[in-house]
Design a protein around this motif. Structure first.
Motif, PDB file in Angstrom:
ATOM      1  N   CYS A  12       0.831  -1.213   0.000  1.00 19.68           N
ATOM      2  CA  CYS A  12       0.000   0.000   0.000  1.00 19.68           C
ATOM      3  C   CYS A  12       0.862   1.258   0.000  1.00 19.68           C
ATOM      4  CB  CYS A  12      -0.937  -0.017   1.209  1.00 19.68           C
ATOM      5  SG  CYS A  12      -2.250  -1.251   1.124  1.00 19.68           S
ATOM      6  N   ASP A  13       1.934   1.262   0.787  1.00 23.37           N
ATOM      7  CA  ASP A  13       2.811   2.437   0.825  1.00 23.37           C
ATOM      8  C   ASP A  13       3.449   2.694  -0.537  1.00 23.37           C
ATOM      9  OD1 ASP A  13       2.209   2.787   3.471  1.00 23.37           O
ATOM     10  OD2 ASP A  13       4.090   1.959   4.236  1.00 23.37           O
ATOM     11  N   ASP A  24      -4.117  12.164  -5.170  1.00 25.89           N
ATOM     12  CA  ASP A  24      -3.675  12.412  -3.799  1.00 25.89           C
ATOM     13  C   ASP A  24      -4.660  11.823  -2.790  1.00 25.89           C
ATOM     14  OD1 ASP A  24      -1.316  13.712  -4.457  1.00 25.89           O
ATOM     15  OD2 ASP A  24      -2.253  15.703  -4.509  1.00 25.89           O
ATOM     16  N   ALA A  25      -5.959  11.967  -3.067  1.00 28.91           N
ATOM     17  CA  ALA A  25      -6.960  11.391  -2.168  1.00 28.91           C
ATOM     18  C   ALA A  25      -6.861   9.860  -2.149  1.00 28.91           C
ATOM     19  CB  ALA A  25      -8.358  11.830  -2.606  1.00 28.91           C
ATOM     20  N   MET A  26      -6.630   9.268  -3.303  1.00 27.68           N
ATOM     21  CA  MET A  26      -6.454   7.812  -3.369  1.00 27.68           C
ATOM     22  C   MET A  26      -5.218   7.377  -2.587  1.00 27.68           C
ATOM     23  SD  MET A  26      -7.352   7.536  -7.433  1.00 27.68           S
ATOM     24  CE  MET A  26      -6.722   5.882  -7.663  1.00 27.68           C
ATOM     25  N   ALA A  27      -4.150   8.160  -2.671  1.00 24.17           N
ATOM     26  CA  ALA A  27      -2.932   7.834  -1.925  1.00 24.17           C
ATOM     27  C   ALA A  27      -3.185   7.862  -0.421  1.00 24.17           C
ATOM     28  CB  ALA A  27      -1.818   8.804  -2.300  1.00 24.17           C
ATOM     29  N   ASP A  66      -2.570   4.914   2.275  1.00 26.50           N
ATOM     30  CA  ASP A  66      -1.786   5.127   3.489  1.00 26.50           C
ATOM     31  C   ASP A  66      -2.522   4.620   4.725  1.00 26.50           C
ATOM     32  OD1 ASP A  66       0.474   6.231   2.350  1.00 26.50           O
ATOM     33  OD2 ASP A  66      -0.304   8.283   2.436  1.00 26.50           O
ATOM     34  N   ALA A  67      -3.849   4.716   4.692  1.00 25.39           N
ATOM     35  CA  ALA A  67      -4.651   4.267   5.829  1.00 25.39           C
ATOM     36  C   ALA A  67      -4.817   2.754   5.857  1.00 25.39           C
ATOM     37  CB  ALA A  67      -6.026   4.936   5.781  1.00 25.39           C
TER      38      ALA A  67
END
Length: 665
Positions: A183-184, A277-280, A284-285
């Motif tokens: 994910c990261d 950016d929102a998808m990233a 991250d979560a």
């Protein structure tokens, strides 16, 4: 676009600074290595086991990015070393009183293990195992009785078992899960794509780096995540689709940055970048985005921009949602039983050459310090196993890093002995010193291959100077002899691999270029999006590896290496492939199986082009079998024009036309 530091022949101070800069995951990996090495030194100090410096150094070879592979590799190595030590005990019964037979056994076992290091799944740890066996047999010659010999071999087992246990403990506590790493990595790729869309004029080095190796490790991490249970089967399928979609997003962003007239206007680029950016943040979560609705203003765009916009939108809106109808077909085919040995284990002479050269260098060093009666430089024997490489180019390029790292580690270690160790009053102070020294050397070792070897050598020399026993030691003679041994071992390996029995890197480059052309052909022929994106990731990773090898080729001596014209032709060919990667991918995505695209690619393989012409194959410009609108035709023609323009710059002949009469394989 400026060439990255990893592809320059000579590195300046700014380049080295860039290679030492932090990147996601570097701090965590460095801290784990430092913690595991320090824990190893603590355990060896508690029990007084010999060669604590080598035990601490083993951590550098068995630690991996994720906890699962680190633990599995550690456990596998413990089982393997136990079997090998048992073998050495059996050999010891016959060689204890016969020095010549003992040396012969050392050479035979070393060559066998090094052959397996080059030609089997033992590759990551084989050289360490060979070194441990040599150390164990050497211990037999230093003791007068069988009981003491057995005790020495058990110490050799502990020399590896202790760092393995420490590595397992540290990774259980601090190691990231494979899913977390996947994910990261995807989040990092999405952020770079968003940044490049907002600022197409940027140099694109970071974007080029993630194109080459950003997405490739994700598939392996997802397999490990399923194995350890940190991701369900549904999550693995979704994240595998997310990796494929990320590859498509990166390719489209690369076209927008690098191709003339392909950059999206701000009104289109900003909402796409904000969505990425929102998808990233979702990745991250620990989750992954689904059911994404991307709202873009209507606008008439030129064909290439329209193709970029369409690819980005398609990949984003179906980011982690595989086509249910395609899932049974896109699942990877059952893997063939690969077995322990490589397919070319007994046909590729490189494997046996590597084993014989490394064994020869190690045995020369062993006999050297025995004949000189200078056991203090026994590190030359150990060094041969730790620094041996396959080709003359790698040996020459890494020699500078090894010697520089050795000298830096020796200076730091000696300074610590003179100014810091005398002030230490307990083992705790020594552990703090080891942690700091390990952290700094591991930071270098976790970087680019252009500097990683220096980090390994810094740690090796530092340990051999500072860790002289279970308590702080002050003997500068020990540090001096061990550093001399490292330098001697490095020089012997260098001479053997470049002067006595050199192997050129040209054969590897030629094979990789042929494989690269096949990858692009398979990408164009693939009808399923996942397959195309996997081929794209593999092709770009291979391009990065070839670029590194072409840098290394410049280091080969003139009697071994290729001519400069050959290297230049290879570099131009690789540059053309890099330039057409984006447009070619968009063509394959939009018009899968288009014969015109396949015809253009024949320029990469002149022999096939001639054969196709004789057979009356499809000529460039032949329309695809499926009907197209006028807009489709314009888009296709515009992308084909970009590809054909770059292919026109391709050197007329392939690089495999006798690069050097001196090159050996």
């Amino acid at each position: 676009m400026a060439r990255p530091a990893t592809e320059r022949l000579r590195l300046g101070v700014p380049d080295i600074g860039a290679l030492l800069a932090p990147f996601p995951g570097r701090t965590a990996a460095t801290t784990r290595i430092a913690a595991a090495s320090t824990l190893t030194v603590l355990i060896t100090a508690m029990y007084g086991t010999p060669e604590a410096a080598i035990s601490a150094y083993v951590i550098f070879f068995i630690n991996r990015a994720d906890r699962t592979s680190s633990i599995v590799m550690s456990a596998a190595m413990l089982i393997l070393i136990s079997i090998i030590i048992g073998l050495v005990i059996l050999l010891g019964a016959y060689t204890l009183d016969n020095p010549m037979l003992r040396v012969a056994c050392m050479a035979v076992v070393s060559a066998t293990l090094l052959f397996l290091t080059s030609a089997s799944k033992l590759r990551p740890v084989g050289a360490i195992v060979a070194m441990i066996v040599g150390f164990g047999l050497d211990e037999l010659g230093l003791v007068p009785a069988g009981e003491l010999a057995t005790r020495g071999l058990l110490y050799a087992w502990l020399m590896v078992a202790i760092p393995i246990g420490a590595n397992i403990v540290v990774n259980l506590v601090l190691g990231p899960s494979p899913r977390r790493l996947a994910c990261d990595r995807l989040a990092h790729c999405l952020r770079l794509a968003a940044q490049s869309l907002r600022d197409p004029a940027s140099d694109g080095i970071a974007l080029g780096a993630v194109l080459r190796d950003g997405v490739q490790p994700v598939a392996g991490w997802l397999k490990l995540a399923k194995f350890e249970g940190s991701a369900s089967a549904a999550d693995v399928v979704a994240l595998r689709q997310a990796a494929a979609s990320t590859m498509a997003i990166l390719m489209a962003a690369d076209v927008a940055c690098r191709q003339p007239g392909a950059a999206l206007p701000a009104a289109q680029a900003e909402p796409i970048a904000d969505t990425l950016d929102a998808m990233a943040r979702m990745l991250d979560a620990g989750g992954y985005p689904v059911e994404i609705a991307l709202s873009l203003p209507d606008a008439e765009l030129p064909p290439v921009q329209q193709s970029v916009r369409r690819e980005l939108r398609s990949a984003i809106e179906r980011y982690a949602e595989p086509d249910e109808a395609a899932v049974p077909h896109t699942a990877p085919p059952p893997a063939k039983a690969g077995g322990f040995l490589d397919a070319d284990a007994f046909t590729n002479r490189t494997h046996i050459h590597y084993a014989l050269k490394t064994t020869g260098a190690a045995m020369f060093c062993y006999l050297l310090y025995q004949q000189l009666n200078w056991p203090g430089i026994h590190t030359c024997f150990i060094t041969c196993y730790l620094v041996s490489l396959g080709t003359a180019a790698e040996s020459v390029e890494k020699l500078t890093l090894r010697l520089a790292g050795c000298l830096i580690g020796a200076v730091v270690g000696t300074a610590a002995l003179v100014y810091i160790v005398p002030a230490l009053s307990s083992a705790g102070g020594l552990l703090a010193l080891v942690f700091v020294g390990t952290w700094l050397s591991a930071w270098v070792a976790q970087g680019s291959p252009r500097i990683a070897y220096a980090g390994f050598q810094i740690a090796f020399a530092f340990y051999l100077c500072v860790i002289q026993g279970p308590a702080p030691g002050f003997d500068l003679t020990i540090a001096r002899d061990r550093v001399i041994g490292i330098i001697v071992g490095n020089l012997v390996v260098y001479l053997v691999f470049t002067r006595v029995w050199p192997v050129s890197i040209t054969g590897r480059i030629e094979g990789a270029l042929a494989a690269l052309a096949r990858q692009w052909q398979q990408l164009v022929d693939a009808r399923l999006p996942d397959a195309r994106r996997q081929h794209a990731a593999a092709a770009l990773g291979l391009q990065g590896a070839i670029a590194q090898d072409l840098v290394l080729a410049r280091y080969e001596p003139a009697s071994v290496g290729p001519a400069s014209s050959w290297v230049d032709d290879c570099r131009r060919r690789l540059g053309v492939l890099d330039a057409i990667a984006g447009p070619l991918f968009l063509l394959a995505e939009r018009f899968p199986g288009d014969p015109a695209v396949a015809a253009s690619l024949r320029a990469l393989r002149p022999a096939e082009a001639a054969h196709a012409a004789e057979a009356g194959g499809t000529a460039p410009g032949t329309p695809p079998a499926h009907p197209m609108t006028d807009h489709d035709t314009q888009t296709r023609d515009a992308l084909l024009a970009l590809v054909d323009k770059r292919l026109a710059d391709m050197p007329p002949d392939g690089p495999g036309t006798s690069p050097s009469s001196h090159a050996q394989t």
